[in-house]
Write a protein that holds these residues in place. Sequence first.
Motif, PDB file in Angstrom:
ATOM      1  N   ASP A 119      42.549  34.468  48.298  1.00  0.00           N
ATOM      2  CA  ASP A 119      43.310  34.210  49.577  1.00  0.00           C
ATOM      3  C   ASP A 119      43.422  35.313  51.146  1.00  0.00           C
ATOM      4  OD1 ASP A 119      45.159  32.446  47.573  1.00  0.00           O
ATOM      5  OD2 ASP A 119      46.189  33.795  46.685  1.00  0.00           O
ATOM      6  N   LEU A 120      42.625  36.156  50.537  1.00  0.00           N
ATOM      7  CA  LEU A 120      42.220  37.266  51.473  1.00  0.00           C
ATOM      8  C   LEU A 120      41.061  36.689  52.205  1.00  0.00           C
ATOM      9  CD1 LEU A 120      43.136  40.699  49.847  1.00  0.00           C
ATOM     10  CD2 LEU A 120      44.428  39.348  51.493  1.00  0.00           C
ATOM     11  N   ALA A 121      40.082  36.091  51.206  1.00  0.00           N
ATOM     12  CA  ALA A 121      38.903  36.098  51.522  1.00  0.00           C
ATOM     13  C   ALA A 121      38.733  35.247  52.955  1.00  0.00           C
ATOM     14  CB  ALA A 121      38.045  35.451  50.523  1.00  0.00           C
ATOM     15  N   LEU A 122      37.669  34.806  53.543  1.00  0.00           N
ATOM     16  CA  LEU A 122      37.197  33.901  54.802  1.00  0.00           C
ATOM     17  C   LEU A 122      37.380  32.293  54.800  1.00  0.00           C
ATOM     18  CD1 LEU A 122      34.771  35.921  57.034  1.00  0.00           C
ATOM     19  CD2 LEU A 122      37.059  35.688  57.309  1.00  0.00           C
ATOM     20  N   THR A 127      32.206  31.887  44.304  1.00  0.00           N
ATOM     21  CA  THR A 127      31.018  33.676  44.503  1.00  0.00           C
ATOM     22  C   THR A 127      31.963  34.209  45.691  1.00  0.00           C
ATOM     23  OG1 THR A 127      29.752  35.375  44.601  1.00  0.00           O
ATOM     24  CG2 THR A 127      29.411  33.788  45.993  1.00  0.00           C
ATOM     25  N   ILE A 128      32.555  35.264  45.996  1.00  0.00           N
ATOM     26  CA  ILE A 128      32.895  36.161  46.421  1.00  0.00           C
ATOM     27  C   ILE A 128      32.723  37.565  46.891  1.00  0.00           C
ATOM     28  CG2 ILE A 128      35.689  37.023  47.298  1.00  0.00           C
ATOM     29  CD1 ILE A 128      37.200  35.508  45.778  1.00  0.00           C
ATOM     30  N   TYR A 157      32.974  37.660  41.939  1.00  0.00           N
ATOM     31  CA  TYR A 157      33.763  38.914  42.639  1.00  0.00           C
ATOM     32  C   TYR A 157      32.571  39.591  42.018  1.00  0.00           C
ATOM     33  CZ  TYR A 157      35.124  42.565  45.754  1.00  0.00           C
ATOM     34  OH  TYR A 157      35.264  43.080  46.440  1.00  0.00           O
ATOM     35  N   SER A 158      32.000  39.814  43.514  1.00  0.00           N
ATOM     36  CA  SER A 158      30.660  40.929  43.898  1.00  0.00           C
ATOM     37  C   SER A 158      31.390  41.808  45.066  1.00  0.00           C
ATOM     38  CB  SER A 158      29.580  40.346  44.287  1.00  0.00           C
ATOM     39  OG  SER A 158      28.987  39.681  43.226  1.00  0.00           O
ATOM     40  N   PRO A 159      31.969  43.299  44.123  1.00  0.00           N
ATOM     41  CA  PRO A 159      32.388  43.736  45.226  1.00  0.00           C
ATOM     42  C   PRO A 159      31.229  44.679  45.970  1.00  0.00           C
ATOM     43  CG  PRO A 159      32.167  45.207  42.541  1.00  0.00           C
ATOM     44  CD  PRO A 159      31.719  43.384  42.492  1.00  0.00           C
ATOM     45  N   SER A 160      30.049  44.890  45.238  1.00  0.00           N
ATOM     46  CA  SER A 160      28.863  45.676  46.150  1.00  0.00           C
ATOM     47  C   SER A 160      27.528  44.935  46.169  1.00  0.00           C
ATOM     48  CB  SER A 160      28.856  47.169  45.565  1.00  0.00           C
ATOM     49  OG  SER A 160      28.268  47.072  43.982  1.00  0.00           O
ATOM     50  N   ILE A 161      26.877  44.333  45.322  1.00  0.00           N
ATOM     51  CA  ILE A 161      25.654  43.370  45.123  1.00  0.00           C
ATOM     52  C   ILE A 161      26.151  41.972  45.017  1.00  0.00           C
ATOM     53  CG2 ILE A 161      24.852  45.412  43.969  1.00  0.00           C
ATOM     54  CD1 ILE A 161      24.295  44.040  41.867  1.00  0.00           C
ATOM     55  N   ILE A 162      25.629  41.394  45.540  1.00  0.00           N
ATOM     56  CA  ILE A 162      24.700  39.613  45.758  1.00  0.00           C
ATOM     57  C   ILE A 162      25.128  39.322  44.093  1.00  0.00           C
ATOM     58  CG2 ILE A 162      23.223  37.369  46.353  1.00  0.00           C
ATOM     59  CD1 ILE A 162      23.032  38.993  48.340  1.00  0.00           C
TER      60      ILE A 162
END
Length: 280
Positions: A255-258, A162-163, A109-114
């Motif tokens: 579960d929240l992700a597209l 990756t999310i 999971y990436s909160p701010s960068i790829i």
Amino acid sequence: MPQRRAITGRSQEPRARFAEELRLLRHARGASLRGVAEVVGWDASQFGKMENGHTLGGPEIVEALDQYYGTGGMLLTLWELAVADPTQFKERYRRYMVLEAEAVSMWQYSPSIIHGLLQTPEYAAELLKEGGLAGAELDAQVAARVGRRELLLAPGGPQFRTILSETALRSPLRDRDEWRVQLSHLAVMGERANVIIQVLPWEEGLHGLTNTDVMFLRGVGGRTVAWVETGYSGELVQETTSVEQLQLRYDRVRDLALSPEKSRQFIVGMVEEASCESST
């Protein structure tokens, strides 16, 4: 096995030593890059990049070369030293890099960068520049980071999910054309059978990993460890209970992700936006 040559006078830097050994072995065999590719598999350009030191490749391709040259695991040992080389990656990453190379599946999971496995050279360069790197050190770090992508591109590469927070996709490079290339690269990588990319929209609000960049690595034996990272440090989490708690948070974020398909549509839409911006 070919007769071993004296180390004296040869490169002592692990990455350069690995590339040099590949060149010497092929020349001793009297084979062309195309000839190696025809026997071992993979594309001839891949072997050329490895011999030039532009990429390290993945463990599968190195094991195949060990078998081809009859070097009994020597190349894999050199590769592991190159991967763990502190001149390529900071000391705190050495153990993580070995685990990443050996993983059969990874989810992140990436909160701010790829994530680095999906970065273009231009994205990596701008990000590393902001971290204070410059000159030859910057070039070496960009090459090392881009070389890690071979993990996903090699035949039989690990499964990777990756999310990406929408924040990561709304933080463009200064050069809009380079940003469009990065977004297009994400769209292309998301079509690979072993890569799943999901987008977490802003509208989903706060969640259990809001400020946590995390990667889970599952090894051949089934054991999973987690790597939690900030822009300044990283921590390898191995204790079972702690890993399970992080996994529970990750599952809730997923579960929240597209869905992967809707995520791809989201990214393609951003590519189109970037294309319009760069043409104006």
